[in-house]
Design an enzyme around this catalytic site. Sequence first.
Site, short mmCIF file in Angstrom:
data_model
loop_
_atom_site.label_atom_id
_atom_site.label_comp_id
_atom_site.label_asym_id
_atom_site.label_seq_id
_atom_site.Cartn_x
_atom_site.Cartn_y
_atom_site.Cartn_z
N HIS A 76 0.70 -1.29 0.06
CA HIS A 76 -0.02 0.11 0.05
C HIS A 76 0.98 1.37 0.07
CE1 HIS A 76 -3.82 -2.34 0.66
NE2 HIS A 76 -3.07 -2.95 1.45
N ASN A 149 -10.02 -3.42 1.50
CA ASN A 149 -9.90 -3.27 -0.05
C ASN A 149 -11.10 -2.86 -0.90
OD1 ASN A 149 -6.92 -3.72 0.18
ND2 ASN A 149 -7.57 -6.06 0.12
#
Length: 513
Positions: A76, A149
């Site tokens: 990320h 997500n």
Amino acid sequence: MPLISTKREAVANQLREYAGKTKTPQIITEDSGNPIPEKDASLTVGVHGPILLQDITQVEELAHFDRERIPERVVHAKGGGAFGYFEVTHDITSYTCAKIFSTIGKRTPLVARFSQVINESGSSDTVRDPRGFAIKFRTEDGNWDLVGNNTPVFFVRDSVMFPSFIHSQKRNPVTNIRNWDAYWDFLSLRPESMHQVMVVYSDRGIPDGYRYMHGYGSNTFSMIDSDGKVSWVKFHYRSDQGIRNIFADQARILAGVDADYSVRDLYNAIARGDYPSWTLSIQVMTPEEASRQPYDPFDVSKTWPHADFPLIPVGKITLNKNPSNYFAEIEQLAFNPSHFIPGIDASPDRMLQGRLFSYGDTHRYRLGVNHQQLPVNAPLVPIMNFNRSGRDIIDSQGGAPNYHPNSFHGPEASLRAKKLTPSFRLVGDTTRTDTSTLEDNYTQPRVLYQRVLPEGEKARLVDNVAYDLRNAAGFIQERMINGFKQVDLTLGALIADAVHKYNHPKSDPRAEI
């Protein structure tokens, strides 16, 4: 000529906006506030002599410059974020007594971050990859971090597999290049990844910016009502802007033209007042219902069918403020799934269990042991505990005792939180069981392919998979194709044919050699 151009996008006008607000330059100072007499010349012995060590102005600036980057997130790393609020629109107090949901109309401030999972901070926003969708709610009971997500499932169901999964997707440690053998080798050897593979290689694998994608808590969590009754829940964010995706050929062009496509779009939308929003909903399953399901409801590689567990609307998330400094407010932003508030807690989800430790440990390495005292991470309520000192300490808690028990009015445990700590019965012998082949890994992907995806998207799924799978070794291609045949024989055959065509293009003159 106006100082702020109306023809330029918002991200291009930042410096002009600053100039418009400040009017005249300010005096340069050291970090200590001391005024600097000359900025653009070192202190030297004569005009051409060496620099003196007593040039503290330069020493301080260089020392700070040397430390302007912190370790990049392992995953990320590339992303953008913004601030906003959550507003309750529906009553769910029958499921949870969390104060954030106590009354309709109640607003809670929040900060959100969207990201890619695999690639580095300098990568393109239009690569095929799941997108992170993380929200930090600043409640009166402390921070609640809901970290998920833009996909409702994940590649692996056991957190012990997570490092290996990420290693297989990242750069090869010898070549420093992404290795397609490793990528597809791992996925073909872990059949539970099939559901997520099909989602990522569908149109939703490349969303058209962060505003046009749904978000999911992905894992299973628990909610606790005022009587201590536990329900299992999944969280869903439905984009009020709708779903928009980018096809692969367009995404490759954008990758070279505008690597910051999604970050730019989010910033500009908020700057012009086009505030993105998402409707937060939950699915609820009772413990009794969980025990009757033909699948493991705590398996993050599976979804809960909406027909059996319909979405229950809760409220709306709106983002209406861009960060004032990206590094301070987005790069230093730290999410942790273990940050629960009374009325919301964990579940036996294996993937979640590992995340409860891993996220906080990552931040202690990346940002320091006191990262939760940074303004962007600090809760709205006072921090009261027995942690002191360490790197970058900000709050020493007013001299309160740093041990427990004590006789000097130090903080005590919350009876409310104790009452709302979920209790569920666990029975079984200690064991290490790899459930990779014990669970049904293909029924839900089959439903996705046969009943959900329209014909055009099915064709693009085949081409998207083949385009990447062609890079893997032949035996890995064969194993992965056999996995797709387990989902649907036609799907497997179509992918095999597409891989063959990519590997043996008729128009490629090299094929005639």
